[in-house]
Design an enzyme around this catalytic site. Structure first.
Site, PDB file in Angstrom:
ATOM      1  N   GLN A 143       0.827  -1.203   0.000  1.00 38.38           N
ATOM      2  CA  GLN A 143       0.000   0.000   0.000  1.00 38.38           C
ATOM      3  C   GLN A 143       0.862   1.253   0.000  1.00 38.38           C
ATOM      4  O   GLN A 143       0.544   2.243  -0.671  1.00 38.38           O
ATOM      5  CB  GLN A 143      -0.925  -0.007   1.227  1.00 38.38           C
ATOM      6  CG  GLN A 143      -1.975   1.092   1.208  1.00 38.38           C
ATOM      7  CD  GLN A 143      -2.984   0.927   0.081  1.00 38.38           C
ATOM      8  OE1 GLN A 143      -3.254  -0.186  -0.357  1.00 38.38           O
ATOM      9  NE2 GLN A 143      -3.530   2.033  -0.394  1.00 38.38           N
TER      10      GLN A 143
ATOM     11  N   VAL B 233      -5.307   7.550  -3.564  1.00 41.92           N
ATOM     12  CA  VAL B 233      -4.829   6.278  -3.003  1.00 41.92           C
ATOM     13  C   VAL B 233      -4.938   6.349  -1.492  1.00 41.92           C
ATOM     14  O   VAL B 233      -4.518   7.340  -0.883  1.00 41.92           O
ATOM     15  CB  VAL B 233      -3.362   6.009  -3.410  1.00 41.92           C
ATOM     16  CG1 VAL B 233      -2.898   4.676  -2.823  1.00 41.92           C
ATOM     17  CG2 VAL B 233      -3.210   5.996  -4.924  1.00 41.92           C
ATOM     18  N   ALA B 234      -5.497   5.319  -0.885  1.00 36.60           N
ATOM     19  CA  ALA B 234      -5.636   5.299   0.565  1.00 36.60           C
ATOM     20  C   ALA B 234      -4.276   5.369   1.231  1.00 36.60           C
ATOM     21  O   ALA B 234      -3.305   4.735   0.795  1.00 36.60           O
ATOM     22  CB  ALA B 234      -6.376   4.042   1.007  1.00 36.60           C
TER      23      ALA B 234
ATOM     24  N   SER C 157      -6.352   1.240   4.256  1.00 31.01           N
ATOM     25  CA  SER C 157      -6.940   0.613   3.075  1.00 31.01           C
ATOM     26  C   SER C 157      -7.630  -0.696   3.444  1.00 31.01           C
ATOM     27  O   SER C 157      -7.067  -1.530   4.164  1.00 31.01           O
ATOM     28  CB  SER C 157      -5.859   0.331   2.026  1.00 31.01           C
ATOM     29  OG  SER C 157      -6.375  -0.463   0.982  1.00 31.01           O
TER      30      SER C 157
ATOM     31  N   HIS D 120      -7.998  -3.111   1.621  1.00 31.67           N
ATOM     32  CA  HIS D 120      -7.257  -4.227   1.037  1.00 31.67           C
ATOM     33  C   HIS D 120      -6.318  -4.867   2.057  1.00 31.67           C
ATOM     34  O   HIS D 120      -5.928  -6.029   1.906  1.00 31.67           O
ATOM     35  CB  HIS D 120      -6.462  -3.754  -0.178  1.00 31.67           C
ATOM     36  CG  HIS D 120      -7.293  -3.546  -1.401  1.00 31.67           C
ATOM     37  ND1 HIS D 120      -7.703  -4.583  -2.203  1.00 31.67           N
ATOM     38  CD2 HIS D 120      -7.808  -2.424  -1.955  1.00 31.67           C
ATOM     39  CE1 HIS D 120      -8.434  -4.108  -3.206  1.00 31.67           C
ATOM     40  NE2 HIS D 120      -8.510  -2.804  -3.072  1.00 31.67           N
TER      41      HIS D 120
ATOM     42  N   GLU E  17     -16.084   3.405  -7.216  1.00 33.10           N
ATOM     43  CA  GLU E  17     -15.186   2.363  -7.711  1.00 33.10           C
ATOM     44  C   GLU E  17     -16.027   1.144  -8.061  1.00 33.10           C
ATOM     45  O   GLU E  17     -16.398   0.354  -7.192  1.00 33.10           O
ATOM     46  CB  GLU E  17     -14.136   1.983  -6.662  1.00 33.10           C
ATOM     47  CG  GLU E  17     -13.143   3.094  -6.364  1.00 33.10           C
ATOM     48  CD  GLU E  17     -12.015   2.644  -5.446  1.00 33.10           C
ATOM     49  OE1 GLU E  17     -12.085   1.520  -4.898  1.00 33.10           O
ATOM     50  OE2 GLU E  17     -11.061   3.412  -5.289  1.00 33.10           O
TER      51      GLU E  17
ATOM     52  N   HIS F  83     -14.610  -2.379  -6.885  1.00 31.70           N
ATOM     53  CA  HIS F  83     -14.226  -2.678  -5.492  1.00 31.70           C
ATOM     54  C   HIS F  83     -15.399  -3.280  -4.726  1.00 31.70           C
ATOM     55  O   HIS F  83     -16.424  -2.632  -4.524  1.00 31.70           O
ATOM     56  CB  HIS F  83     -13.754  -1.388  -4.816  1.00 31.70           C
ATOM     57  CG  HIS F  83     -13.196  -1.606  -3.428  1.00 31.70           C
ATOM     58  ND1 HIS F  83     -11.857  -1.481  -3.137  1.00 31.70           N
ATOM     59  CD2 HIS F  83     -13.796  -1.927  -2.264  1.00 31.70           C
ATOM     60  CE1 HIS F  83     -11.663  -1.711  -1.847  1.00 31.70           C
ATOM     61  NE2 HIS F  83     -12.842  -1.985  -1.303  1.00 31.70           N
TER      62      HIS F  83
END
Length: 266
Positions: free
Chosen positions: A147, A176-177, A182, A184, A229, A232
């Protein structure tokens, strides 16, 4: 008599000719319409593919959205909630020393083992709307380092365009996180890529049946702080996913309602 017959035949020939011309024009219009629609869908699908490996947050100023700027930074996500309802966003970080049991999916990406079966069931069901092909997970679990690399790469991009360090960092956060914030990094959020844009419509309408939600709808940007998104998806369990879908909520709203309900009962 022969002249009348000839004139009638001539009229019929001209009518048939005009009919063929109109028919030909209609086919041309239909043909080019199909081409334009296909091109449009292709552009949308290409855009989704290009963005599917990064998280697209949009800038939200206090004047446009005071609710986001006034939200306190609550630190780490609440670990008292069920694992599948853990909230990670701008205000809630991934808990320290968070551990995840990973399993690999087709294509090489990894996800939390607990979501593997429902994820594969969903992707298999989505094949019908994806030209018979299995949609692909293009981004699953990310480490802190991965990340950070995405985040740093975005900063470097803006620095290369001539922005100052401060401006580059601020702009990077919009797309972007920040590492540690994030979904993810939890292991139960995935970015999905399809052969056709129609697969995203299918996912939006059916993912809840498998416990997944369309995490960042465009009409919830002011709440999530993240632009739409379409790729996602996040696992929250079938019960929560169904309620989120049926009531048109985002995860933040669902958890807020859940907390209010629990408070009223205590």
């Amino acid at each position: 008599m022969e002249k009348r017959t000839i004139r009638r035949k001539g009229k019929h020939v001209r009518r048939r000719r005009r009919y063929r011309q109109r028919l030909g024009s209609m086919f041309l219009v239909l043909f080019f319409t199909i081409i334009l629609i296909g091109a449009s869908r292709g552009i949308q699908l290409k855009a989704a593919s290009q963005h599917a490996e990064t998280e697209g947050s949009i800038p939200v100023s206090g004047a446009e959205n005071p609710s986001l700027d006034n939200q306190p930074d609550t630190g780490a996500a609440d670990t008292n909630s069920p694992w599948y309802l853990m909230l990670v966003n701008r205000q809630n970080a991934v808990p320290e020393n968070y551990d995840v049991d990973l399993v690999e999916v087709a294509g090489g990406e990894q996800v939390d083992r607990r979501i593997y079966e429902p994820l594969m069931d969903m992707l298999e069901a989505a094949k019908e709307s994806n030209w018979g092909q299995l949609p692909r997970v293009v981004s699953g679990f990310r480490t802190q380092e991965e990340q950070k690399r995405l985040y740093d790469d975005k900063i470097a991009k803006y620095l290369g365009e001539g922005y100052s360090q401060d401006d580059a960092e601020e702009m990077a956060k919009q797309w972007v996180a920040v590492p540690g914030h994030s979904e993810h990094q939890l292991g139960f959020a995935v970015d999905i890529n399809g052969a056709t844009y129609d697969v995203y419509f299918w996912l939006q309408e059916n993912s809840y049946k498998y416990g997944f939600i369309f995490r960042y709808p465009g009409d919830k940007t002011e709440i999530t702080g993240t632009a739409e998104e379409v790729w996602h998806y996040r696992y929250v369990g079938v019960e929560a996913a169904a309620e989120i879908y049926e009531q048109g909520l985002c995860l933040e709203e669902y958890l807020e309602n859940l907390e209010a309900d629990n408070s009223s009962l205590s």
